[in-house]
Scaffold this active site. Structure first.
Site, PDB file in Angstrom:
ATOM      1  N   THR A 114      -9.518  -0.864   7.607  1.00  0.00           N
ATOM      2  CA  THR A 114      -8.389  -1.575   6.944  1.00  0.00           C
ATOM      3  C   THR A 114      -8.118  -3.163   7.139  1.00  0.00           C
ATOM      4  O   THR A 114      -8.363  -3.675   8.397  1.00  0.00           O
ATOM      5  CB  THR A 114      -7.137  -1.287   6.958  1.00  0.00           C
TER       6      THR A 114
ATOM      7  N   LYS B  22      -6.358   3.302  13.089  1.00  0.00           N
ATOM      8  CA  LYS B  22      -7.346   2.539  12.079  1.00  0.00           C
ATOM      9  C   LYS B  22      -8.744   1.958  12.889  1.00  0.00           C
ATOM     10  O   LYS B  22      -9.747   1.938  12.381  1.00  0.00           O
ATOM     11  CB  LYS B  22      -7.075   1.903  11.023  1.00  0.00           C
TER      12      LYS B  22
ATOM     13  N   ARG C 181       0.491   3.211  -7.546  1.00  0.00           N
ATOM     14  CA  ARG C 181       0.686   3.048  -5.611  1.00  0.00           C
ATOM     15  C   ARG C 181       1.411   3.537  -5.884  1.00  0.00           C
ATOM     16  O   ARG C 181       2.758   3.514  -6.127  1.00  0.00           O
ATOM     17  CB  ARG C 181       0.767   1.227  -6.025  1.00  0.00           C
TER      18      ARG C 181
HETATM   19  P1  NAP Z   1      -2.232   6.989   0.014  1.00  0.00           P
HETATM   20  O1  NAP Z   1      -1.476   6.338  -1.696  1.00  0.00           O
HETATM   21  O2  NAP Z   1      -1.021   6.710   1.122  1.00  0.00           O
HETATM   22  O3  NAP Z   1      -2.845   7.931  -0.144  1.00  0.00           O
HETATM   23  C1  NAP Z   1      -3.784   9.049   1.472  1.00  0.00           C
HETATM   24  C2  NAP Z   1      -3.992   9.781   1.030  1.00  0.00           C
HETATM   25  O4  NAP Z   1      -4.416  10.478   2.271  1.00  0.00           O
HETATM   26  C3  NAP Z   1      -2.813  10.815   0.217  1.00  0.00           C
HETATM   27  O5  NAP Z   1      -3.978  11.891  -0.831  1.00  0.00           O
HETATM   28  C4  NAP Z   1      -2.692  11.832   1.053  1.00  0.00           C
HETATM   29  O6  NAP Z   1      -2.118  13.382   0.281  1.00  0.00           O
HETATM   30  C5  NAP Z   1      -3.152  11.999   2.095  1.00  0.00           C
HETATM   31  N1  NAP Z   1      -3.222  12.471   3.353  1.00  0.00           N
HETATM   32  C6  NAP Z   1      -2.088  11.800   4.333  1.00  0.00           C
HETATM   33  N2  NAP Z   1      -2.003  12.928   5.682  1.00  0.00           N
HETATM   34  C7  NAP Z   1      -3.095  13.806   4.907  1.00  0.00           C
HETATM   35  C8  NAP Z   1      -3.477  14.794   5.737  1.00  0.00           C
HETATM   36  N3  NAP Z   1      -2.802  15.106   6.945  1.00  0.00           N
HETATM   37  N4  NAP Z   1      -4.310  15.763   5.804  1.00  0.00           N
HETATM   38  C9  NAP Z   1      -5.155  15.732   4.170  1.00  0.00           C
HETATM   39  N5  NAP Z   1      -5.000  14.552   3.652  1.00  0.00           N
HETATM   40  C10 NAP Z   1      -3.668  13.573   4.434  1.00  0.00           C
HETATM   41  O7  NAP Z   1      -3.508   6.188   0.019  1.00  0.00           O
HETATM   42  P2  NAP Z   1      -4.701   4.926  -0.102  1.00  0.00           P
HETATM   43  O8  NAP Z   1      -3.396   3.520  -0.099  1.00  0.00           O
HETATM   44  O9  NAP Z   1      -5.202   5.574  -1.562  1.00  0.00           O
HETATM   45  O10 NAP Z   1      -5.022   4.162   0.565  1.00  0.00           O
HETATM   46  C11 NAP Z   1      -6.798   5.063   0.757  1.00  0.00           C
HETATM   47  C12 NAP Z   1      -6.665   5.166   2.379  1.00  0.00           C
HETATM   48  O11 NAP Z   1      -7.430   3.448   2.132  1.00  0.00           O
HETATM   49  C13 NAP Z   1      -5.871   5.365   3.571  1.00  0.00           C
HETATM   50  O12 NAP Z   1      -6.544   5.370   3.968  1.00  0.00           O
HETATM   51  C14 NAP Z   1      -5.744   3.382   4.440  1.00  0.00           C
HETATM   52  O13 NAP Z   1      -4.965   3.746   5.238  1.00  0.00           O
HETATM   53  C15 NAP Z   1      -7.039   3.136   3.746  1.00  0.00           C
HETATM   54  N6  NAP Z   1      -6.174   1.221   3.265  1.00  0.00           N
HETATM   55  C16 NAP Z   1      -5.500   1.854   1.809  1.00  0.00           C
HETATM   56  C17 NAP Z   1      -5.485   0.138   1.789  1.00  0.00           C
HETATM   57  C18 NAP Z   1      -4.124  -0.182   0.610  1.00  0.00           C
HETATM   58  O14 NAP Z   1      -3.963  -1.283  -0.011  1.00  0.00           O
HETATM   59  N7  NAP Z   1      -4.151   0.627  -0.767  1.00  0.00           N
HETATM   60  C19 NAP Z   1      -5.917  -0.854   2.027  1.00  0.00           C
HETATM   61  C20 NAP Z   1      -6.671  -0.539   3.227  1.00  0.00           C
HETATM   62  C21 NAP Z   1      -7.454   0.773   3.547  1.00  0.00           C
HETATM   63  P3  NAP Z   1      -0.487  13.524   0.116  1.00  0.00           P
HETATM   64  O15 NAP Z   1      -0.677  12.908  -1.595  1.00  0.00           O
HETATM   65  O16 NAP Z   1      -0.669  14.979   0.196  1.00  0.00           O
HETATM   66  O17 NAP Z   1       0.659  12.548   0.369  1.00  0.00           O
HETATM   67  O1  G4F Z   2       3.677  -3.150   0.838  1.00  0.00           O
HETATM   68  P1  G4F Z   2       3.179  -3.020   2.605  1.00  0.00           P
HETATM   69  O2  G4F Z   2       3.910  -2.055   3.145  1.00  0.00           O
HETATM   70  O3  G4F Z   2       1.832  -3.338   3.127  1.00  0.00           O
HETATM   71  P2  G4F Z   2       1.026  -3.498   4.624  1.00  0.00           P
HETATM   72  O4  G4F Z   2       1.800  -3.581   5.418  1.00  0.00           O
HETATM   73  O5  G4F Z   2       0.580  -4.610   4.237  1.00  0.00           O
HETATM   74  O6  G4F Z   2       0.149  -1.867   4.434  1.00  0.00           O
HETATM   75  C1  G4F Z   2      -0.761  -1.551   3.152  1.00  0.00           C
HETATM   76  O7  G4F Z   2      -2.089  -2.791   3.274  1.00  0.00           O
HETATM   77  C2  G4F Z   2      -2.943  -2.283   4.226  1.00  0.00           C
HETATM   78  C3  G4F Z   2      -4.385  -3.311   4.256  1.00  0.00           C
HETATM   79  O8  G4F Z   2      -4.239  -4.728   4.466  1.00  0.00           O
HETATM   80  C4  G4F Z   2      -3.094  -0.847   4.304  1.00  0.00           C
HETATM   81  F1  G4F Z   2      -4.017  -0.665   5.345  1.00  0.00           F
HETATM   82  C5  G4F Z   2      -1.976   0.330   3.882  1.00  0.00           C
HETATM   83  O9  G4F Z   2      -2.172   1.466   4.375  1.00  0.00           O
HETATM   84  C6  G4F Z   2      -0.924  -0.522   3.075  1.00  0.00           C
HETATM   85  O10 G4F Z   2      -1.758  -0.170   2.452  1.00  0.00           O
HETATM   86  O11 G4F Z   2       3.608  -4.538   3.459  1.00  0.00           O
HETATM   87  C7  G4F Z   2       3.735  -5.266   2.724  1.00  0.00           C
HETATM   88  C8  G4F Z   2       4.358  -6.466   3.618  1.00  0.00           C
HETATM   89  C9  G4F Z   2       4.523  -6.136   5.052  1.00  0.00           C
HETATM   90  O12 G4F Z   2       3.997  -7.853   5.652  1.00  0.00           O
HETATM   91  C10 G4F Z   2       5.700  -6.568   4.926  1.00  0.00           C
HETATM   92  O13 G4F Z   2       6.814  -6.287   5.741  1.00  0.00           O
HETATM   93  O14 G4F Z   2       5.692  -6.561   2.446  1.00  0.00           O
HETATM   94  C11 G4F Z   2       6.466  -6.763   3.755  1.00  0.00           C
HETATM   95  N1  G4F Z   2       7.498  -6.008   3.158  1.00  0.00           N
HETATM   96  C12 G4F Z   2       9.074  -6.938   2.801  1.00  0.00           C
HETATM   97  N2  G4F Z   2       9.756  -5.989   2.861  1.00  0.00           N
HETATM   98  C13 G4F Z   2       8.116  -4.962   3.012  1.00  0.00           C
HETATM   99  C14 G4F Z   2       9.319  -5.002   2.177  1.00  0.00           C
HETATM  100  N3  G4F Z   2       6.850  -3.584   2.983  1.00  0.00           N
HETATM  101  C15 G4F Z   2       7.588  -2.949   2.462  1.00  0.00           C
HETATM  102  N4  G4F Z   2       7.025  -1.465   2.708  1.00  0.00           N
HETATM  103  N5  G4F Z   2       8.737  -2.455   1.689  1.00  0.00           N
HETATM  104  C16 G4F Z   2       9.817  -3.681   1.673  1.00  0.00           C
HETATM  105  O15 G4F Z   2      11.053  -3.606   1.338  1.00  0.00           O
END
Ligand code: NAP
Ligand code: G4F
Length: 370
Positions: free
Chosen positions: A133, A161, A192
Site C-alpha cells: 500500500t 503492511k 468500497r
Molecule cells: P476490504 O474491502 O477491507 O477487504 C478486506 C478483505 O479482507 C475482506 O474480504 C475481509 O473479510 C478480509 N479479512 C479481514 N480480516 C481477515 C482475516 N483475519 N482473515 C481473513 N480475511 C480477513 O479491502 P480492499 O479495499 O478490498 O483492499 C484489499 C487489500 O488491498 C487489503 O489488504 C488492503 O489493505 C490493500 N490495499 C487497499 C487499497 C485500497 O485503496 N482499497 C490500497 C492499497 C492496499 P470480511 O469481508 O469478512 O470483512
Molecule cells: O478513505 P480513508 O480512510 O483511506 P486511507 O486512510 O487513505 O486508507 C486507504 O487507502 C490506503 C492506500 O493508501 C489503503 F492501504 C488502506 O487499506 C485504505 O484502503 O482516508 C483517506 C483520507 C485520510 O487522510 C483521512 O484522515 O481521508 C481523511 N478523512 C477525512 N475525514 C477521513 C474522514 N477518512 C475517513 N475514513 N473518514 C472520515 O470521516
C-alpha cells in the site's frame, strides 16, 4: 487446463472485482472467506456458485489469516498457480484501536501464506501477489512516490503492511518464490467499504439530497489522495503476476485530490454546489446552489461539519504516485478518471438510498417475500 487462483479477502472490494476479472479470463477461482454471524458475501453474490453444481469455477473456503493450519490446508488442497493475498484489516484509523490484531492479520498473515508455499514445496509452482500500500510512504520523503521512495509508515496498519512487504521480498530472495508486491494507491468504487472517506461521502451526499440525513461529519478535509478505480487496480494485480519476473510495483493515477475537493465533486454530481467557510475545526460546507429540481435543499444549509474524532493520532497528509515503471514495463494504465469514479459511486448510492427511502415510506422489497 485452466489456471487456478486463490484469493484471500475475496469478500472485500478488491477481492470481488478480482474474482470477477479472473473468472472472465477462464480461471478456476478459490476464495477464502471468514465466518461471520451475518452474511458477508454481498459483493460476490453475482458470481456465487452453489456447492451442488457439479463443475464449479468459483469455490469458497472458510478461513482466517490468523490461522496457519487452516491456510496451509487450503493451499495444500487447492495447489494454486497464483495466490492474491488481499485479506487484511484495511482501515487505517481503526488500526489504532486494534494494533495487535492488525499485526497478526496483515503482517504475520502474509508470512503464514509464504511459509505454507515453502513447506508444501510449491515454490516453483505458486506465484504470490501481496497487497502492499501507498500508506507505506506515510510522511512522504519525496514527491511523487515511486518504488525507490523510502518508507515512513504512520499507523499500526502501515507498520504491519511494511512487515508484509519485506517478508515478501525476503521469501523471493531466499527461496526464489515468485512473490511480488503491488504498492497500490487508494482505489475506490461503488462497493468500497462504507467507512472509507470516499464512500462515506457518496453515501451521505445521496442521503442528504434525498432528505434522509441532515449533515455529514468528517475529519481532515486537507488530506490529499491519489484516487483510482478498483477495476483498473485489480487488472494491475493480475498483470504483476504475469510479468517475466517477480518484482515490486507502484500502481497509481498520478493525480492527487483533497477530501474537500472530493466532497464538492460528489455533491456537484447531483446538481448541488458547495462552498467551504471557516477554518480548522470550525470549517463547514454550505449549499450555495441546488440546480436539480428533484432535490429541495435550502441555500446556505450546513451539510458538512468537522468532527475531531475522525482525526488520526498520526496522519498521512499527502500521497501521489509515480507509476511509470508498471506503465512502461507492463503497459498498464488506468481507464477511469476521478470524475467518472465519483459519478459511478454517486449514481449507485443514489439508487441504493432511493430504495431505502421507498422502504421507509412503507414500500416493500419483493426479495423479502420469497
Ligand atoms: P476490504 O474491502 O477491507 O477487504 C478486506 C478483505 O479482507 C475482506 O474480504 C475481509 O473479510 C478480509 N479479512 C479481514 N480480516 C481477515 C482475516 N483475519 N482473515 C481473513 N480475511 C480477513 O479491502 P480492499 O479495499 O478490498 O483492499 C484489499 C487489500 O488491498 C487489503 O489488504 C488492503 O489493505 C490493500 N490495499 C487497499 C487499497 C485500497 O485503496 N482499497 C490500497 C492499497 C492496499 P470480511 O469481508 O469478512 O470483512
Ligand atoms: O478513505 P480513508 O480512510 O483511506 P486511507 O486512510 O487513505 O486508507 C486507504 O487507502 C490506503 C492506500 O493508501 C489503503 F492501504 C488502506 O487499506 C485504505 O484502503 O482516508 C483517506 C483520507 C485520510 O487522510 C483521512 O484522515 O481521508 C481523511 N478523512 C477525512 N475525514 C477521513 C474522514 N477518512 C475517513 N475514513 N473518514 C472520515 O470521516
Amino acid at each position: 487446463m485452466n489456471k487456478v487462483a486463490l484469493i484471500t479477502g475475496v469478500t472485500g472490494q478488491d477481492g470481488s472485482y478480482l474474482a470477477e476479472f479472473l473468472l472472465k479470463k477462464g480461471y478456476q477461482v478459490h476464495g477464502v472467506k471468514r465466518r461471520s454471524s451475518s452474511f458477508n458475501t454481498d459483493r460476490i453474490e453475482h458470481i456465487y456458485e452453489d456447492p451442488h453444481i457439479e463443475k464449479r469455477n468459483f469455490i469458497l473456503h472458510y478461513g482466517d489469516m490468523t490461522d496457519s493450519m487452516n491456510l496451509t490446508k487450503i493451499i495444500k488442497d487447492v495447489e494454486p498457480d497464483e495466490i492474491y493475498n488481499l485479506a487484511a484489516m484495511s482501515h487505517v484509523h481503526v488500526s489504532f484501536d486494534v494494533p495487535e490484531y492488525v499485526a497478526d492479520t496483515d503482517a504475520v498473515g502474509a508470512l503464514r501464506i509464504l511459509e505454507a508455499i515453502r513447506l508444501l514445496n510449491l515454490t516453483d509452482k505458486t506465484k504470490i501477489y501481496q497487497a502492499s500500500t501507498s500508506e507505506l510512504f506515510g510522511k512522504v520523503q519525496e514527491t511523487p512516490q515511486n518504488e525507490k521512495t523510502p518508507f515512513n509508515p504512520r499507523s499500526p496498519y502501515a507498520v504491519a503492511k511494511m512487515y508484509a512487504y519485506w517478508i515478501t521480498v525476503n521469501y523471493r530472495e531466499a527461496y526464489n518464490i515468485f512473490a511480488s508486491n503491488g504498492i497500490l494507491f487508494n482505489h475506490e468504487s461503488p462497493v468500497r467499504g462504507e467507512t472509507f472517506v470516499t464512500r462515506k461521502i457518496t453515501r451521505a451526499a445521496s442521503k442528504i439530497v434525498l432528505g434522509l440525513q441532515d449533515k455529514l461529519y468528517v475529519g481532515n478535509l486537507d488530506a490529499e489522495r491519489d484516487w483510482g478505480h478498483a477495476k483498473d487496480y485489480v487488472k494491475a494485480m493480475w498483470m504483476i503476476l504475469q510479468a517475466k519476473k517477480a518484482d515490486d510495483w507502484v500502481v497509481s493515477t498520478g493525480k492527487s485530490t483533497s477530501v474537500r475537493e472530493f466532497l464538492k465533486l460528489a455533491f456537484s454530481c447531483v446538481g448541488v454546489e458547495l462552498s467551504f467557510v471557516g477554518k480548522g475545526i470550525n470549517e463547514r460546507g454550505l449549499v450555495v446552489s441546488c440546480k436539480n429540481p428533484k432535490y429541495q435543499l435550502e441555500i446556505g444549509k450546513e451539510v458538512v461539519v468537522i468532527d475531531s474524532n475522525y482525526f488520526r493520532p498520526t496522519e498521512v497528509d499527502f500521497l501521489i504516485g509515480d507509476s511509470s515503471k508498471i506503465r512502461k514495463e507492463l503497459a498498464w494504465k488506468p481507464e477511469y478518471t476521478l470524475d467518472q469514479i465519483v459519478k459511478e459511486m454517486m449514481a449507485s448510492d443514489i439508487k441504493l438510498m432511493q430504495k431505502d427511502q421507498y422502504l421507509q415510506k412503507g414500500g416493500f422489497d419483493i426479495k423479502n417475500y420469497f
